[in-house]
Design an enzyme around this catalytic site. Structure first.
Site, PDB file in Angstrom:
ATOM      1  N   HIS B 119     165.628 106.071  18.581  1.00  0.00           N
ATOM      2  CA  HIS B 119     165.227 106.325  17.197  1.00  0.00           C
ATOM      3  C   HIS B 119     165.617 107.780  16.900  1.00  0.00           C
ATOM      4  O   HIS B 119     165.595 108.617  17.816  1.00  0.00           O
ATOM      5  CB  HIS B 119     163.709 106.148  17.119  1.00  0.00           C
ATOM      6  CG  HIS B 119     163.122 106.221  15.753  1.00  0.00           C
ATOM      7  ND1 HIS B 119     162.927 107.406  15.098  1.00  0.00           N
ATOM      8  CD2 HIS B 119     162.665 105.252  14.928  1.00  0.00           C
ATOM      9  CE1 HIS B 119     162.377 107.159  13.916  1.00  0.00           C
ATOM     10  NE2 HIS B 119     162.209 105.861  13.788  1.00  0.00           N
ATOM     11  N   ASP B 198     159.675 107.678  24.883  1.00  0.00           N
ATOM     12  CA  ASP B 198     159.253 107.307  23.535  1.00  0.00           C
ATOM     13  C   ASP B 198     158.631 105.916  23.658  1.00  0.00           C
ATOM     14  O   ASP B 198     159.341 104.921  23.859  1.00  0.00           O
ATOM     15  CB  ASP B 198     160.476 107.295  22.607  1.00  0.00           C
ATOM     16  CG  ASP B 198     160.146 106.747  21.225  1.00  0.00           C
ATOM     17  OD1 ASP B 198     159.015 106.242  21.027  1.00  0.00           O
ATOM     18  OD2 ASP B 198     161.021 106.806  20.338  1.00  0.00           O
ATOM     19  N   GLN B 201     157.460 101.819  20.573  1.00  0.00           N
ATOM     20  CA  GLN B 201     157.638 100.362  20.512  1.00  0.00           C
ATOM     21  C   GLN B 201     157.079  99.672  21.752  1.00  0.00           C
ATOM     22  O   GLN B 201     157.161  98.452  21.855  1.00  0.00           O
ATOM     23  CB  GLN B 201     159.130 100.003  20.350  1.00  0.00           C
ATOM     24  CG  GLN B 201     159.774 100.535  19.085  1.00  0.00           C
ATOM     25  CD  GLN B 201     159.123 100.002  17.818  1.00  0.00           C
ATOM     26  OE1 GLN B 201     158.378  99.023  17.830  1.00  0.00           O
ATOM     27  NE2 GLN B 201     159.388 100.651  16.697  1.00  0.00           N
ATOM     28  N   LYS B 224     151.785 101.629  14.458  1.00  0.00           N
ATOM     29  CA  LYS B 224     152.539 100.471  14.963  1.00  0.00           C
ATOM     30  C   LYS B 224     151.683  99.621  15.883  1.00  0.00           C
ATOM     31  O   LYS B 224     152.115  98.579  16.360  1.00  0.00           O
ATOM     32  CB  LYS B 224     153.791 100.942  15.708  1.00  0.00           C
ATOM     33  CG  LYS B 224     154.810 101.626  14.788  1.00  0.00           C
ATOM     34  CD  LYS B 224     156.095 101.884  15.507  1.00  0.00           C
ATOM     35  CE  LYS B 224     156.986 102.893  14.808  1.00  0.00           C
ATOM     36  NZ  LYS B 224     157.589 102.383  13.570  1.00  0.00           N
ATOM     37  N   CYS B 364     166.564 103.862  11.433  1.00  0.00           N
ATOM     38  CA  CYS B 364     166.477 105.186  12.066  1.00  0.00           C
ATOM     39  C   CYS B 364     167.207 105.206  13.400  1.00  0.00           C
ATOM     40  O   CYS B 364     166.775 105.892  14.340  1.00  0.00           O
ATOM     41  CB  CYS B 364     165.035 105.641  12.258  1.00  0.00           C
ATOM     42  SG  CYS B 364     164.183 105.914  10.727  1.00  0.00           S
TER      43      CYS B 364
END
Lengths: 125, 406
Positions: B119, B198, B201, B224, B364
């Site tokens: 991202h 990261d 997700q 999220k 993104c």
């Protein structure tokens, strides 16, 4: 809502004045960063006054709305005076398309006008 | 997994008489009543500022705020709650690392490694470091299937590598990266190389254990994973965070201020200037309680089942091309695709006529789209409340798109 009405689909599937001119007087293009679309417009003006559009073409990749908008706009401006093109507004484009547009799709519809006015302004300067 | 749809009030909504078919959870998840109640509860019955209020409702606000930190720490397997830094989201968590870890620590001769599937929030900071500090940025690319080849690490990670910044799950390809394995290899090649994951997700969709991963930093967002927007987390190993200079200045991040000097607060507050997003922390605390109640293994299992169903149904549509791994087991609940020359904006617009919500564009992750040599994509994504009939509606809608524009 009937965004994809017959006339828009027709212009999208069979765009008018799509392509390039052999000897354009001016070219401009613009990029829509959210979808990667790019629309380019080429114009020829009458040599005597340089104040009226003699011929116009557009090219590039776009969604149905931006392609239909560009196609209809090319038809509309051939023969039109440069001053009148500069005076065109967002509302003129929305009227031309004859459909309701959501805020995010308004950007798609207005991209061709943005390119066209950029071309016309550089023609003047 | 037990029936969860009744917990999400928005799913009762009809727009123009039709139900909502929400397939954009990778962008943001819907919120269960339990999370809304927890945040309302704060605003309605104890909406005082945290810390130093010597009265009951302020003490309650402080204790609920800090209790959320403790439950979030447990949710990701952190050793101590002080390692949980509250931020505005993944982007700010990574920006904090850029300013407080990277700028003071890296030198022109150093290398940073990231991947092509990041991202922008985990790509741009490291790209900018090449300009501000002259470091070398190496980009780990995927194979044709959208997966990283672990053998590439041998050449990517050297003694000069200061950081590997990578995502646990791609928000476009869906690829689930084998984080634990990757970190194991990296630390063998260069024990001094730090690894930032990261987890934006991953945290919503699968069990996370930062200790088992062996990570140094992870970042994720509340919205999220059933929580409110504008809130997120940076987790880091305590000794690293302690060594980092402060990020923002302001209230709550200081111990003492004199005319000529300031003593900053200890972890985690030294990174949390100003009145925090109190309801945000309380909301995310409720969200992790809700997810823990379901069990993250059950969450993942449901996601694999729905993704597998969707992969099967979507690949039956002629002209539709899916990016990323073929098997649901190797991917998160997200499927990005193209449909011949049809523009993603038109696809999404026509689906919206039936209240089918998908996302279109570069998500993104423009470097990834350029690497794959594809334009914008359409993306459907799933979560605990997604049902097979939602996928059926999507497939029907896509056939309608083809008929109208084809």
């Amino acid at each position: 809502m009937d965004l994809y009405r017959e006339i828009i689909l027709d212009h999208y599937k069979h765009p008018r004045n799509f392509g390039v001119l052999e000897t354009p007087d001016v070219k401009a293009s613009e990029y829509n960063a959210t979808c990667g679309d790019r629309i380019s417009i080429e114009l020829c003006v009458y040599a005597s006054t340089r104040k009226r559009i003699k011929d116009a073409r557009f090219s590039g990749d776009g969604c149905a709305i931006s392609v239909a908008s560009a196609s209809m706009l090319m038809e509309k401006i051939i023969g039109m005076g440069v001053k009148d093109i500069i005076a065109l507004t967002a509302n003129d484009i929305i009227d031309m398309l004859g459909t309701e547009l959501t805020p995010s799709r308004t950007k798609c519809a207005l991209l061709p006008l943005e390119v066209l006015q950029k071309a016309v302004l550089s023609l003047q300067s | 997994m037990r029936l969860v749809r009744k917990d999400f009030p928005i799913l009762n909504r009809h727009i123009d008489g039709k139900p909502l078919i929400y397939l954009d959870s990778t962008a943001t998840s819907l919120k269960p009543q339990m999370v809304l109640d927890a945040m309302d509860g704060y605003y309605a019955s104890y909406s005082a500022n945290v810390f130093r209020g010597i009265y009951k409702i302020s003490e309650r606000a402080t204790s609920c705020y800090e209790s959320a930190r403790e439950r979030i720490a447990r949710f990701i397997g952190a050793k101590k709650k002080d390692e949980i830094i509250f931020t505005r989201g993944t982007d700010e968590s990574i920006s904090l690392l850029y300013y407080s870890w990277a700028l003071p620590h890296v030198k022109a001769d150093d290398t940073i490694v990231t991947t092509i599937m990041e991202h922008h929030s985990n790509f741009v900071p490291w790209q900018q470091l090449t300009k501000s500090k002259g470091v070398t940025l190496k980009i780990w690319t995927t194979d044709a299937n959208g997966e990283l080849n672990l053998k590439d690490l041998d050449s990517l990670i050297t003694r000069k590598t200061k950081l590997l910044a990578l995502t646990a799950v791609s928000n476009v390809l869906g690829t689930v990266n084998p984080i634990q394995k990757i970190i194991g290899i990296v630390k063998k090649l260069n024990p001094a190389c730090l690894v930032l994951v990261d987890a934006a997700q991953a945290a919503p969709h699968m069990a996370i254990d930062v200790q088992a991963w062996g990570a140094d930093f992870i970042a994720f967002s509340s919205h999220k994973m059933l929580g409110p927007t504008g809130f997120g987390v940076l987790w880091g190993r305590r000794e690293l965070l302690e060594d980092m200079p402060v990020f923002n200045f302001g209230g709550d991040m200081i111990k003492e201020v004199h005319r000529d000097s300031t003593v900053f607060a200890d972890l985690p507050h030294k990174f949390e200037a100003g009145t925090p997003h109190i309801a945000g922390a309380i909301g995310l605390g409720a969200a992790v309680d809700y997810l823990s109640g379901l069990g993250m293994d059950a969450v993942r299992e449901h996601e694999i089942e729905i993704t597998s169903y969707a992969l099967g149904k979507l690949s039956e549509i002629r002209g539709l091309s899916i990016v990323g791994p073929r098997e649901a087991i190797c991917r998160g609940g997200v499927i990005a695709f193209t449909m011949g020359g049809l523009h993603p904006h038109d696809i999404a617009q026509i689906l919206d006529e039936d209240n089918i919500c998908i996302r279109v564009g570069f998500h993104c992750a423009q470097p990834l789209h350029e690497y794959l040599s594809i334009g914008a994509t359409a993306r459907a994504s799933f979560y605990i409340y997604t049902q097979k009939t939602d996928i059926d509606a999507l497939v029907l809608g896509l056939h309608r798109v083809k008929k109208l524009l084809g």
